[in-house]
Design a protein around this motif. Structure first.
Motif, short mmCIF file in Angstrom:
data_model
loop_
_atom_site.label_atom_id
_atom_site.label_comp_id
_atom_site.label_asym_id
_atom_site.label_seq_id
_atom_site.Cartn_x
_atom_site.Cartn_y
_atom_site.Cartn_z
N LEU A 1 49.83 51.94 75.01
CA LEU A 1 50.46 52.43 73.79
C LEU A 1 51.01 51.22 73.05
O LEU A 1 52.11 50.75 73.33
CB LEU A 1 51.56 53.43 74.16
CG LEU A 1 51.11 54.54 75.13
CD1 LEU A 1 52.29 55.24 75.74
CD2 LEU A 1 50.18 55.51 74.43
N ARG A 2 50.23 50.70 72.11
CA ARG A 2 50.51 49.41 71.46
C ARG A 2 51.30 49.56 70.16
O ARG A 2 51.13 50.53 69.44
CB ARG A 2 49.20 48.71 71.13
CG ARG A 2 48.43 48.26 72.31
CD ARG A 2 47.14 47.55 71.89
NE ARG A 2 46.42 47.05 73.03
CZ ARG A 2 45.47 47.74 73.66
NH1 ARG A 2 45.13 48.93 73.26
NH2 ARG A 2 44.88 47.21 74.71
N GLY A 3 52.09 48.52 69.88
CA GLY A 3 52.73 48.39 68.59
C GLY A 3 54.00 49.19 68.44
O GLY A 3 54.59 49.65 69.42
N PRO A 4 54.44 49.37 67.19
CA PRO A 4 55.67 50.13 66.94
C PRO A 4 55.54 51.57 67.45
O PRO A 4 54.44 52.12 67.53
CB PRO A 4 55.81 50.12 65.41
CG PRO A 4 54.96 48.97 64.95
CD PRO A 4 53.86 48.83 65.96
N TRP A 5 56.68 52.17 67.78
CA TRP A 5 56.71 53.54 68.31
C TRP A 5 55.99 54.50 67.38
O TRP A 5 56.15 54.45 66.16
CB TRP A 5 58.15 54.01 68.53
CG TRP A 5 58.18 55.44 68.95
CD1 TRP A 5 58.43 56.53 68.17
CD2 TRP A 5 57.90 55.95 70.26
NE1 TRP A 5 58.32 57.69 68.90
CE2 TRP A 5 58.00 57.36 70.19
CE3 TRP A 5 57.58 55.37 71.47
CZ2 TRP A 5 57.80 58.18 71.29
CZ3 TRP A 5 57.37 56.19 72.57
CH2 TRP A 5 57.49 57.57 72.48
N GLN A 6 55.22 55.40 68.00
CA GLN A 6 54.58 56.50 67.29
C GLN A 6 54.81 57.77 68.10
O GLN A 6 54.69 57.75 69.33
CB GLN A 6 53.07 56.27 67.17
CG GLN A 6 52.67 55.01 66.45
CD GLN A 6 51.18 54.75 66.57
OE1 GLN A 6 50.37 55.67 66.57
NE2 GLN A 6 50.81 53.49 66.69
N ASP A 7 55.09 58.87 67.44
CA ASP A 7 55.29 60.13 68.15
C ASP A 7 54.05 60.53 68.93
O ASP A 7 54.14 61.21 69.95
CB ASP A 7 55.69 61.24 67.17
CG ASP A 7 57.10 61.06 66.64
OD1 ASP A 7 57.92 60.39 67.32
OD2 ASP A 7 57.40 61.58 65.55
N ALA A 8 52.88 60.09 68.48
CA ALA A 8 51.63 60.42 69.19
C ALA A 8 51.61 59.84 70.60
O ALA A 8 50.89 60.36 71.47
CB ALA A 8 50.43 59.90 68.39
N PHE A 9 52.40 58.80 70.86
CA PHE A 9 52.45 58.23 72.21
C PHE A 9 52.88 59.29 73.22
O PHE A 9 52.30 59.41 74.30
CB PHE A 9 53.41 57.05 72.27
CG PHE A 9 52.98 55.82 71.54
CD1 PHE A 9 51.67 55.63 71.10
CD2 PHE A 9 53.90 54.82 71.26
CE1 PHE A 9 51.29 54.49 70.42
CE2 PHE A 9 53.54 53.66 70.59
CZ PHE A 9 52.23 53.50 70.17
#
Length: 155
Positions: A127-135
């Motif tokens: 799960l790369r990069g800035p936070w995403q709810d999809a994570f």
């Protein structure tokens, strides 16, 4: 009583990483999967007996300086030799919460799991990069797939 045990060993030092671990647990605890009992144990609390009692394991870690969390490394340090001969073939999966690319973290865990001779149920989820709810949705799906595999006898 459940017939199979899925162990989630996930480091969750922040609100977002806690959300990921809870998502894995929620997915793996789906009400249609009555033959699987799921446990989330933080890596500093999990030990060899937890691994020995498991039928599959889902690992979760943060990327720390291009490596797995110290907590997950500590888990491996304490569990490696006590479970080495007894849990070969253990179905496993990994998710990495990576602020960068997660390559070093993934490689480090893969090296340890190769030594343990555990079997990947899918490619590691990075799960790369800035936070995403999809994570959280992706990790919930991973938990569900692992538990469904145990429930159906595929794993």
């Amino acid at each position: 009583m459940a017939g199979k045990r899925l162990l989630i060993v996930a480091h969750a030092p922040s609100d977002n990483t806690r959300r990921l671990a809870e998502s894995a647990l929620r997915g793996a605890s789906h009400p249609d999967l009555s033959a699987v009992e799921t446990f989330w144990i933080p890596p500093l609390e999990a030990g060899p007996d937890d691994v020995l009692a498991a039928d599959a394991i889902l690992l979760g870690t943060t990327e720390n300086l291009g490596y797995m969390s110290g907590a997950l490394k500590d888990f491996f340090d304490r569990c490696y030799y006590p479970v080495l001969e007894l849990k070969q073939g253990l179905p496993c999966a990994l998710y990495v919460r990576a602020g960068m690319d997660g390559t070093g973290t993934r490689r480090a865990v893969e090296t340890i799991l190769t030594g343990l001779r555990w079997n990947w149920v899918q490619e590691p989820l990075v799960l790369r990069g800035p936070w995403q709810d999809a994570f959280a949705e992706q990790v919930e799906e991973l938990g569900l797939y692992m538990a469904a595999g145990l429930d159906s006898g595929v794993l």
